[in-house]
Enzyme design. Structure first.
Site, mmCIF file in Angstrom:
data_model
loop_
_atom_site.group_PDB
_atom_site.id
_atom_site.type_symbol
_atom_site.label_atom_id
_atom_site.label_comp_id
_atom_site.label_asym_id
_atom_site.label_seq_id
_atom_site.Cartn_x
_atom_site.Cartn_y
_atom_site.Cartn_z
ATOM 1 N N HIS A 20 0.837 -1.205 0.000
ATOM 2 C CA HIS A 20 0.000 0.000 0.000
ATOM 3 C C HIS A 20 0.873 1.256 0.000
ATOM 4 O O HIS A 20 0.508 2.273 -0.588
ATOM 5 C CB HIS A 20 -0.923 0.003 1.227
ATOM 6 C CG HIS A 20 -1.965 -1.066 1.145
ATOM 7 N ND1 HIS A 20 -3.313 -0.802 1.118
ATOM 8 C CD2 HIS A 20 -1.859 -2.420 1.041
ATOM 9 C CE1 HIS A 20 -3.989 -1.939 1.022
ATOM 10 N NE2 HIS A 20 -3.124 -2.933 0.981
ATOM 11 N N ASP A 111 -5.801 5.805 2.435
ATOM 12 C CA ASP A 111 -5.998 4.438 1.948
ATOM 13 C C ASP A 111 -7.427 3.983 2.225
ATOM 14 O O ASP A 111 -7.944 4.182 3.333
ATOM 15 C CB ASP A 111 -5.003 3.544 2.695
ATOM 16 C CG ASP A 111 -4.796 2.201 2.032
ATOM 17 O OD1 ASP A 111 -5.797 1.499 1.818
ATOM 18 O OD2 ASP A 111 -3.647 1.868 1.748
ATOM 19 N N GLN A 373 -5.266 -11.690 -5.517
ATOM 20 C CA GLN A 373 -4.338 -12.235 -6.511
ATOM 21 C C GLN A 373 -5.013 -13.144 -7.536
ATOM 22 O O GLN A 373 -4.606 -13.207 -8.698
ATOM 23 C CB GLN A 373 -3.212 -12.986 -5.780
ATOM 24 C CG GLN A 373 -2.392 -12.041 -4.914
ATOM 25 C CD GLN A 373 -1.789 -12.686 -3.702
ATOM 26 O OE1 GLN A 373 -1.690 -13.919 -3.627
ATOM 27 N NE2 GLN A 373 -1.376 -11.891 -2.723
HETATM 28 C C1 UDX Z 1 -0.497 -7.012 -0.796
HETATM 29 C C2 UDX Z 1 -1.377 -8.086 -1.431
HETATM 30 O O1 UDX Z 1 -0.832 -9.366 -1.283
HETATM 31 C C3 UDX Z 1 -1.630 -7.746 -2.853
HETATM 32 O O2 UDX Z 1 -2.336 -8.799 -3.452
HETATM 33 C C4 UDX Z 1 -2.395 -6.455 -2.878
HETATM 34 O O3 UDX Z 1 -2.736 -6.126 -4.206
HETATM 35 C C5 UDX Z 1 -1.556 -5.366 -2.237
HETATM 36 O O4 UDX Z 1 -1.218 -5.752 -0.924
HETATM 37 P P1 UDX Z 1 1.956 -7.791 -1.626
HETATM 38 O O5 UDX Z 1 1.555 -9.196 -1.412
HETATM 39 O O6 UDX Z 1 3.137 -7.309 -0.919
HETATM 40 O O7 UDX Z 1 0.733 -6.784 -1.384
HETATM 41 O O8 UDX Z 1 2.183 -7.720 -3.224
HETATM 42 P P2 UDX Z 1 2.364 -6.537 -4.234
HETATM 43 O O9 UDX Z 1 1.107 -5.770 -4.395
HETATM 44 O O10 UDX Z 1 2.890 -7.137 -5.470
HETATM 45 O O11 UDX Z 1 3.435 -5.562 -3.585
HETATM 46 C C6 UDX Z 1 4.751 -5.954 -3.308
HETATM 47 C C7 UDX Z 1 5.664 -4.772 -3.509
HETATM 48 O O12 UDX Z 1 6.919 -5.083 -2.934
HETATM 49 C C8 UDX Z 1 5.897 -4.449 -4.969
HETATM 50 O O13 UDX Z 1 5.819 -3.057 -5.171
HETATM 51 C C9 UDX Z 1 7.302 -4.944 -5.229
HETATM 52 O O14 UDX Z 1 8.034 -4.179 -6.169
HETATM 53 C C10 UDX Z 1 7.947 -4.853 -3.885
HETATM 54 N N1 UDX Z 1 9.012 -5.863 -3.725
HETATM 55 C C11 UDX Z 1 8.703 -7.186 -3.621
HETATM 56 C C12 UDX Z 1 10.311 -5.431 -3.691
HETATM 57 O O15 UDX Z 1 10.607 -4.239 -3.826
HETATM 58 N N2 UDX Z 1 11.286 -6.370 -3.516
HETATM 59 C C13 UDX Z 1 11.050 -7.677 -3.394
HETATM 60 O O16 UDX Z 1 12.007 -8.440 -3.239
HETATM 61 C C14 UDX Z 1 9.698 -8.118 -3.444
#
Ligand code: UDX
Length: 456
Positions: A20, A111, A373
């Site tokens: 977020h 948010d 997802q």
């Molecule tokens: C969560 C939910 O799981 C997701 O489905 C929802 O849409 C938003 O909240 P998350 O699971 O962390 O988020 O997934 P995602 O939305 O893909 O966000 C992960 C973020 O972490 C991305 O911006 C990605 O670039 C970042 N990241 C991930 C890194 O910078 N480094 C990493 O090694 C892994």
């Protein structure tokens, strides 16, 4: 002499979670580039865990009522309830402080998971902007639940306004399997409480990506698509650290950045990047299957396994596969996705990861685990055709053999050719949306203009 007008001052307040913070931080930077003064607001606990605070952008903290953040609450309900109470009090104090120190606040972008912020905004007579960090399709599904237009748990295929027909397993996990995630459906559905009282409804998507559902949601809620809000250096195609050192606000620290040297040594489009975001916790079986699929694909790989998950890696995996790939605890994902060695992204399809791959034209192998997802994965594979989807059952269980097969299909097969062409098309459309005069840029300009008018 006439004084030049002060810039409008906006507080941007993401829910304290990596997925977020990233989009709302990037949105903040766009506002700053358009002359708005932005102060990022986060919880005290989270501000301590950021690896890099936001450079020139001021950050202020409030309290969620917990010393150790969400992890120290006895339940999700307890966290949300205390956050609402203590968050409202400390946010009010923060606004009073800023108003008294010569930076009066004009607007709060908050948010959608924290609807209580609206009461604080109204008590000061400020402009309110709610920010949805998930796709418009997913927001639309929760909106239907809120309106009582679909019954939960969804057991049969449904046809919703603005969307194509969806099977139960194409819906967010909280909608088809709410019992497994107590409390979470309520939080998602409550995003729409009092939404008719909010001045601006912003969504991290872009018009061409979700045209039909955006049209429909705009009619219901005056929703505006203002995305994709991702690292601007990647949208501008500036891919190197030298061009721009901002890699976002990271809650985790890479245990090494040797992965960049390793990537530099690999052939173009030969590497698979595997990451399941900041939140998903795979169980030992899922980890085993994923490891098997990666190995069986025969491809070089870079796999992110967060420190908290490392214990679930199959014994000996790292040593056995050291000639083929590396496992890191965290990386700068955008830099990795932008690297020329990248061939495909094996992803859980979090909305940020999906948009990031889309903006960089990287084909995806979607392995959805939970929350939004599944819906994202459905669209990636069947609607946008930017990748293929691995079948996962309602508990997120999948077969490693299928993962391996899907990777080879995207990297080497006929399907891969189609997916690469469409990925490039979406990448161009995303960049079009955010550039000057693009659909998202126009919406942001309207928002910015309304702020400037507010305080005049
Ligand atoms: C969560 C939910 O799981 C997701 O489905 C929802 O849409 C938003 O909240 P998350 O699971 O962390 O988020 O997934 P995602 O939305 O893909 O966000 C992960 C973020 O972490 C991305 O911006 C990605 O670039 C970042 N990241 C991930 C890194 O910078 N480094 C990493 O090694 C892994």
């Amino acid at each position: 002499m006439e004084q030049s007008p002060r810039p409008a001052h906006c507080l941007v307040f993401p829910y304290p979670m990596q997925g977020h913070i990233n989009p709302m931080h990037q949105f903040s930077k766009t506002l700053v580039s358009k002359g708005i003064k932005v102060t990022l607001v986060t919880t005290k606990f989270l501000s301590k865990s950021f690896q890099q605070l936001s450079g020139s952008m001021p950050v202020e903290t409030i309290s969620d009522g917990f010393e150790g953040g969400y992890a120290s609450a006895e339940s999700l309900e307890a966290y949300f309830s205390k956050f609402k109470k203590i968050g409202s009090e400390t946010l009010t104090k923060l606004i009073e402080k800023l108003n008294a120190t010569g930076f009066p606040v004009d607007c709060i972008v908050y948010d959608a998971m924290m609807t209580w912020v609206l009461d604080v905004v109204k008590s000061f007579g400020l402009v309110s902007a709610i920010f949805f960090t998930q796709s418009c399709a997913v927001d639309n599904i929760y909106y239907h639940v809120k309106k009582g237009l679909i019954n939960v748990p969804v057991e049969n295929r449904v046809s919703l306004s603005g969307l194509s027909v969806l099977e139960p397993l194409d819906m967010p996990s909280f909608v088809h399997n709410p019992g497994l995630y107590p409390g979470l459906l309520d939080i998602m559905v409550n995003q729409f409480s009092d939404i008719d009282k909010v001045d601006w409804v912003l969504c991290n998507t872009f018009y061409k990506l979700e045209e039909e559902v955006i049209e429909w949601m705009s009619k219901q809620l005056r929703l505006r698509a203002i995305g994709p809000t991702i690292l601007r250096k990647c949208l501008n195609n500036q891919k190197t650290r030298e061009d721009d050192t901002d890699n976002g606000l990271q809650m985790f620290k890479p245990n090494t950045d040797a992965y960049m040297n390793w990537l530099n040594e690999q052939q173009d489009h030969s590497v698979i990047y595997v990451s399941f975001g900041s939140l998903a916790e795979l169980n030992a079986e899922q980890m085993q299957e994923l490891a098997y699929g990666i190995k069986q694909s025969g491809k070089h790989f870079l796999w992110v396994v967060r420190a908290s998950e490392e214990g679930k890696l199959p014994k000996g995996f790292v040593e056995e596969t050291s000639a083929k790939g590396i496992v890191v605890q965290w990386c700068s994902q955008m830099e990795v996705l932008a690297h020329k060695a990248l061939g495909c992204f094996v992803t859980h399809c979090g909305w940020n990861s999906t948009l990031e791959a889309l903006c960089l034209g990287v084909p995806m192998v979607a392995v959805p685990i939970w929350t939004d997802q599944r819906t994202n994965a459905k669209f990636v594979a069947d609607v946008w055709r930017m990748g293929v989807r691995v079948d996962t059952d309602k508990n997120g269980v999948f077969k490693g053999e299928i993962v391996g097969h899907c990777i080879r299909e995207v990297m080497d097969g006929e399907k891969g050719k189609e997916v690469k062409t469409t990925s490039k098309k979406w990448m161009d459309m995303a960049r079009e949306a955010v550039k000057e005069g693009g659909s998202s840029d126009i919406s942001i300009n309207e928002f910015v203009a309304s702020l400037t008018q507010h305080y005049k």
